[in-house]
Design a protein around this motif. Structure first.
Motif, PDB file in Angstrom:
ATOM      1  N   GLY A 144      -4.526   1.281  -7.240  1.00 28.03           N
ATOM      2  CA  GLY A 144      -4.272   0.415  -5.809  1.00 28.03           C
ATOM      3  C   GLY A 144      -2.752  -0.089  -6.338  1.00 28.03           C
ATOM      4  O   GLY A 144      -2.293  -0.472  -5.754  1.00 28.03           O
ATOM      5  N   ALA A 145      -1.910   0.780  -7.047  1.00 31.41           N
ATOM      6  CA  ALA A 145      -0.350   0.325  -7.611  1.00 31.41           C
ATOM      7  C   ALA A 145       0.706   0.217  -5.709  1.00 31.41           C
ATOM      8  O   ALA A 145      -0.168   0.494  -4.656  1.00 31.41           O
ATOM      9  N   PHE A 146       1.605  -0.289  -6.022  1.00 27.09           N
ATOM     10  CA  PHE A 146       2.464  -0.389  -5.115  1.00 27.09           C
ATOM     11  C   PHE A 146       1.476  -1.101  -3.709  1.00 27.09           C
ATOM     12  O   PHE A 146       2.184  -0.537  -2.584  1.00 27.09           O
ATOM     13  N   GLY A 147       1.214  -2.225  -3.920  1.00 25.41           N
ATOM     14  CA  GLY A 147       0.682  -3.460  -2.541  1.00 25.41           C
ATOM     15  C   GLY A 147      -0.272  -2.035  -1.738  1.00 25.41           C
ATOM     16  O   GLY A 147      -0.612  -2.936  -0.917  1.00 25.41           O
ATOM     17  N   GLY A 148      -0.927  -1.287  -2.265  1.00 22.49           N
ATOM     18  CA  GLY A 148      -2.105  -0.554  -1.557  1.00 22.49           C
ATOM     19  C   GLY A 148      -2.427   1.412  -1.855  1.00 22.49           C
ATOM     20  O   GLY A 148      -1.124   1.433  -0.984  1.00 22.49           O
ATOM     21  N   GLU A 149      -2.988   2.200  -2.908  1.00 25.14           N
ATOM     22  CA  GLU A 149      -3.346   2.819  -1.874  1.00 25.14           C
ATOM     23  C   GLU A 149      -4.351   3.334  -2.165  1.00 25.14           C
ATOM     24  O   GLU A 149      -5.375   3.236  -2.517  1.00 25.14           O
ATOM     25  N   ASP A 150      -4.773   3.129  -0.551  1.00 22.68           N
ATOM     26  CA  ASP A 150      -5.846   4.071  -0.423  1.00 22.68           C
ATOM     27  C   ASP A 150      -6.211   5.494   0.917  1.00 22.68           C
ATOM     28  O   ASP A 150      -7.544   5.464   0.727  1.00 22.68           O
ATOM     29  N   CYS A 151      -5.907   6.047  -0.128  1.00 20.53           N
ATOM     30  CA  CYS A 151      -5.603   7.588   0.013  1.00 20.53           C
ATOM     31  C   CYS A 151      -6.101   8.043  -1.351  1.00 20.53           C
ATOM     32  O   CYS A 151      -5.038   8.008  -2.171  1.00 20.53           O
ATOM     33  N   GLY A 152      -6.391   9.404  -1.375  1.00 22.54           N
ATOM     34  CA  GLY A 152      -7.112   9.943  -2.528  1.00 22.54           C
ATOM     35  C   GLY A 152      -5.835  11.670  -2.354  1.00 22.54           C
ATOM     36  O   GLY A 152      -5.902  12.678  -1.499  1.00 22.54           O
ATOM     37  N   ASP A 153      -5.804  11.825  -3.650  1.00 25.47           N
ATOM     38  CA  ASP A 153      -4.917  13.594  -3.282  1.00 25.47           C
ATOM     39  C   ASP A 153      -5.206  14.058  -4.846  1.00 25.47           C
ATOM     40  O   ASP A 153      -6.330  13.147  -5.740  1.00 25.47           O
ATOM     41  N   LEU A 154      -5.004  14.940  -5.505  1.00 29.14           N
ATOM     42  CA  LEU A 154      -5.368  15.821  -6.923  1.00 29.14           C
ATOM     43  C   LEU A 154      -4.053  16.408  -7.391  1.00 29.14           C
ATOM     44  O   LEU A 154      -2.956  17.077  -6.311  1.00 29.14           O
ATOM     45  N   ARG A 155      -4.067  15.573  -8.292  1.00 33.00           N
ATOM     46  CA  ARG A 155      -3.495  16.484  -9.680  1.00 33.00           C
ATOM     47  C   ARG A 155      -2.857  17.183 -10.191  1.00 33.00           C
ATOM     48  O   ARG A 155      -3.778  17.195 -10.951  1.00 33.00           O
ATOM     49  N   THR A 156      -1.801  17.805 -10.463  1.00 35.22           N
ATOM     50  CA  THR A 156      -2.117  18.922 -12.056  1.00 35.22           C
ATOM     51  C   THR A 156      -0.454  19.255 -11.894  1.00 35.22           C
ATOM     52  O   THR A 156      -0.073  19.489 -11.707  1.00 35.22           O
ATOM     53  N   MET A 157      -0.701  17.812 -12.763  1.00 41.14           N
ATOM     54  CA  MET A 157       0.764  17.441 -13.794  1.00 41.14           C
ATOM     55  C   MET A 157       1.191  17.933 -15.317  1.00 41.14           C
ATOM     56  O   MET A 157      -1.044  18.238 -15.376  1.00 41.14           O
TER      57      MET A 157
END
Length: 208
Positions: free
Chosen positions: A171-184
Motif C-alpha cells: 500500500g505504498a505511495f498513498g494507496g496501491e489498489d490494483c495488482g500487477d505481476l512483476r518479473t524483475m
C-alpha cells in the motif's frame, strides 16, 4: 406220480411229475467287452461336450456379428484452439498486450475481446505467465476494502497460495489498489500498484 393204463393189447405207463423251472444262463461277457463299455460311455460324454461347445461358439459368433453390424455412436473430438496471438495454458487462452494503459482501461480492452483481466488460480499458472513482460496488470484489486484483495469475478485472492514479490502488498505511495505481476531480477511475483499507472496487461478467457 405215476399213472398206469391197461388195454387188451398193451399197456401204457405214463409218469407225471412236477418240473422245476431253471433260469436261463446269461451269456458270458468277456473281459474285453467289459472294458470297452466304460470307454464307450466316456467317449460319448466327450463327444456331447464337444457338440455343446460348437453350438456355444456358433451363438457367440452370431452375437458378435450382430453387435459389430450395429452403427457405432459418433464420438465428436473437439480441438480447443486459441485465437491468433493468444497463448494457451491448461483450459485458458491468454493475451499479453504490447501497449500500456491504466488498470481500468486495460480491463476494458480485455472485455472487448470477450475476456477479462487474468485470474491466477495456482503457482503453476503464475509461473507460466511470468517472464513475458517485466510488469503487467492482472485482475485483482482491493478498492472495496483496503487489504482485502479480490479478483474481477468477485472471489477472494488466496495470498498464501500465490507468490508475491518481496514485501508486497504494502500500500505504498498513498494507496496501491490494483495488482500487477512483476518479473524483475530482484522483484518477482504479485505486487500492488497505483491503478492510474500505465502498464501492459494480461487478458484471459476460458475455452468455450
Amino acid at each position: 406220480m405215476a399213472v398206469l393204463f391197461h388195454s387188451s393189447e398193451s399197456y401204457i405207463n405214463v409218469e407225471v411229475g412236477e418240473y422245476q423251472e431253471f433260469s436261463r444262463p446269461e451269456p458270458e461277457v468277456s473281459s474285453t467287452e467289459r472294458n470297452t463299455k466304460p470307454k464307450f460311455r466316456h467317449f460319448s460324454v466327450v463327444l456331447l461336450s464337444f457338440g455343446l461347445l460348437c453350438v456355444l461358439q456358433g451363438v457367440l459368433n452370431i452375437s458378435l456379428r450382430l453387435a459389430l453390424s450395429q452403427p457405432c455412436p459418433k464420438v465428436e473430438i473437439v480441438e480447443h484452439t486459441c485465437p491468433k496471438g493468444w497463448l494457451m495454458f491448461a483450459s485458458s487462452c491468454y493475451y499479453i498486450s504490447s501497449q500500456q494503459r491504466n488498470w481500468d482501461n486495460s480491463r476494458k480492452d480485455c472485455l472487448q475481446r470477450d475476456a477479462d483481466l487474468v485470474i491466477i488460480n495456482s503457482r503453476q499458472e503464475q509461473a507460466f505467465l511470468m517472464g513475458f513482460t517485466m510488469a503487467a496488470w492482472v485482475g485483482m484489486t482491493d478498492r472495496e476494502e483496503e487489504g482485502t484483495w479480490v479478483w474481477v469475478d468477485g472471489t477472494r485472492v488466496q495470498k498464501k497460495k500465490l507468490q508475491w514479490a518481496l514485501g508486497q502488498p504494502d500500500g505504498a505511495f498513498g494507496g496501491e489498489d490494483c495488482g500487477d505481476l512483476r518479473t524483475m531480477i530482484d522483484f518477482i511475483g504479485l505486487n500492488d500498484f497505483n491503478c492510474s499507472a500505465r502498464s501492459q496487461w494480461i487478458c484471459e478467457k476460458k475455452f468455450q
